[in-house]
Design an enzyme around this catalytic site. Structure first.
Site, PDB file in Angstrom:
ATOM      1  N   ILE A 160      17.413  -7.431  25.503  1.00 28.26           N
ATOM      2  CA  ILE A 160      17.818  -8.806  25.582  1.00 28.26           C
ATOM      3  C   ILE A 160      17.678  -9.658  26.607  1.00 28.26           C
ATOM      4  O   ILE A 160      18.738  -9.788  27.347  1.00 28.26           O
ATOM      5  CB  ILE A 160      19.513  -8.383  25.037  1.00 28.26           C
ATOM      6  CG1 ILE A 160      19.543  -7.515  24.046  1.00 28.26           C
ATOM      7  CG2 ILE A 160      20.258  -9.932  24.459  1.00 28.26           C
ATOM      8  CD1 ILE A 160      20.832  -7.245  23.366  1.00 28.26           C
ATOM      9  N   PRO A 161      16.615  -9.943  26.910  1.00 25.11           N
ATOM     10  CA  PRO A 161      16.326 -10.983  28.168  1.00 25.11           C
ATOM     11  C   PRO A 161      17.201 -12.217  27.605  1.00 25.11           C
ATOM     12  O   PRO A 161      17.105 -12.790  26.596  1.00 25.11           O
ATOM     13  CB  PRO A 161      14.900 -11.286  27.953  1.00 25.11           C
ATOM     14  CG  PRO A 161      14.127 -10.495  26.833  1.00 25.11           C
ATOM     15  CD  PRO A 161      15.046  -9.883  26.225  1.00 25.11           C
ATOM     16  N   HIS A 162      17.816 -12.739  28.670  1.00 26.58           N
ATOM     17  CA  HIS A 162      18.725 -13.748  28.691  1.00 26.58           C
ATOM     18  C   HIS A 162      18.838 -14.731  29.948  1.00 26.58           C
ATOM     19  O   HIS A 162      18.761 -14.186  31.029  1.00 26.58           O
ATOM     20  CB  HIS A 162      20.229 -13.309  27.960  1.00 26.58           C
ATOM     21  CG  HIS A 162      20.642 -12.204  29.332  1.00 26.58           C
ATOM     22  ND1 HIS A 162      20.435 -11.042  29.054  1.00 26.58           N
ATOM     23  CD2 HIS A 162      21.427 -12.558  30.259  1.00 26.58           C
ATOM     24  CE1 HIS A 162      21.091 -10.252  30.101  1.00 26.58           C
ATOM     25  NE2 HIS A 162      21.473 -11.186  30.920  1.00 26.58           N
ATOM     26  N   CYS A 163      19.152 -15.896  29.747  1.00 28.47           N
ATOM     27  CA  CYS A 163      19.442 -16.612  31.029  1.00 28.47           C
ATOM     28  C   CYS A 163      20.169 -18.086  30.453  1.00 28.47           C
ATOM     29  O   CYS A 163      20.272 -18.323  29.301  1.00 28.47           O
ATOM     30  CB  CYS A 163      18.174 -16.926  31.822  1.00 28.47           C
ATOM     31  SG  CYS A 163      17.025 -18.243  31.184  1.00 28.47           S
ATOM     32  N   TYR A 181      30.726 -10.620  31.626  1.00 28.96           N
ATOM     33  CA  TYR A 181      29.152 -10.147  31.760  1.00 28.96           C
ATOM     34  C   TYR A 181      29.145  -8.792  31.948  1.00 28.96           C
ATOM     35  O   TYR A 181      28.405  -7.884  31.331  1.00 28.96           O
ATOM     36  CB  TYR A 181      28.533 -11.302  32.821  1.00 28.96           C
ATOM     37  CG  TYR A 181      26.985 -10.968  32.783  1.00 28.96           C
ATOM     38  CD1 TYR A 181      25.997 -11.434  31.869  1.00 28.96           C
ATOM     39  CD2 TYR A 181      26.463  -9.910  33.868  1.00 28.96           C
ATOM     40  CE1 TYR A 181      24.899 -11.167  31.929  1.00 28.96           C
ATOM     41  CE2 TYR A 181      24.878  -9.996  33.577  1.00 28.96           C
ATOM     42  CZ  TYR A 181      24.157 -10.551  32.859  1.00 28.96           C
ATOM     43  OH  TYR A 181      22.809 -10.597  32.697  1.00 28.96           O
TER      44      TYR A 181
END
Lengths: 155, 115
Positions: free
Chosen positions: A62-65, B28
């Site tokens: 789950i690449p995220h930014c 997070y």
């Protein structure tokens, strides 16, 4: 907000060509943005990967930014034709990739809520061996909807 | 250095600062994304290097705004600064060169490309 409503058919690539992590991330970003905006997002996502892989295990990444280049939550999904290396935490190859980009200003922190939801849903999909089931983007969205509903009932 | 490259460095710096904020969020960590201190230090070094690539006055303004508001850059939407939600003067909306700041809050303004 449910996850299925954030997905769009043209951003679900079910025959994604496996390759280097950088290239696959780039391919998925280009399903969302083009040009210098895409370059910026790719750079930020790769910086995030340097902090530790977003491959959460069980074949999922789950690449995220957050990025200045988007004004709302954007998601692209890729399923690779063969599992690929992603330096995941369980060291296993990855075949399902959810890519998520959020705007910097994000009322209600929808970004982290959605990120958490995707982790939950993707884990169920892996556990029930559902990742390879959908044949079309429509079927994929229907499946996500179903898994999400089941999770809601359970909680 | 061309203004396009400077703008790219500034935007990347801003995105990395948001990343640094997020990884410290308890929410997070709860999701399961853990970041080791060593990696965080490496990102802080990248940030420092990016800051050095900006013109000195721009870097100073950025750091000062970040200190004050946490987010130094605000997108412009419908003629409004999305940092302080004030309507921007029309003459500002037609300005295209250099670093443009909000006359009300001082944040660096950013116009998203329409796609």
């Amino acid at each position: 907000m449910n996850l299925a409503s954030l997905l769009s058919k043209d951003r679900i690539i079910l025959s994604l060509k496996p390759g280097k992590k950088e290239k696959v991330i780039e391919d998925l970003v280009y399903a969302i943005k083009k040009g210098t905006d895409a370059e910026l997002i790719v750079s930020t996502l790769l910086k995030r990967e340097e902090l530790g892989s977003t491959g959460i295990g069980k074949g999922i990444a789950i690449p995220h930014c957050r990025s200045l280049a988007v004004d709302k939550l954007e998601i692209a999904v890729g399923r690779t034709t063969k599992p690929m290396k992603f330096n995941a935490i369980d060291k296993k190859p990855v075949s399902l990739i959810f890519l998520i980009i959020a705007p910097p200003q994000d009322p209600g922190n929808q970004y982290l809520i959605t990120l958490g939801k995707i982790v939950q849903i993707a884990k169920v999909m892996a556990k029930k061996k559902l990742i390879s089931k959908p044949n079309t983007p429509d079927e994929f969205i229907t499946l996500i909807n179903q898994v999400e509903k089941d999770l809601k009932k359970r909680n | 250095m061309s203004s396009g490259i400077v703008e790219m460095h500034l935007k990347l710096l801003f995105d990395l600062d948001n990343l640094l904020n997020d990884i410290d969020e308890p929410k997070y960590k709860k999701i399961g994304f853990k970041v080791e201190q060593e990696e965080k230090q490496s990102l802080l070094r990248t940030r420092k290097a990016l800051l050095k690539k900006l013109p000195r006055d721009m870097a100073d303004v950025y750091e000062r705004l970040k200190e004050r508001y946490q987010r130094a850059i605000a997108p412009v939407d419908n003629g409004f600064c999305f940092g302080c939600f004030q309507k921007l003067p029309t003459e500002l909306l037609t300005q295209t060169k250099g670093m443009i700041t909000c006359p009300n809050c001082g944040r660096i303004l950013y116009w998203r490309k329409k796609q």
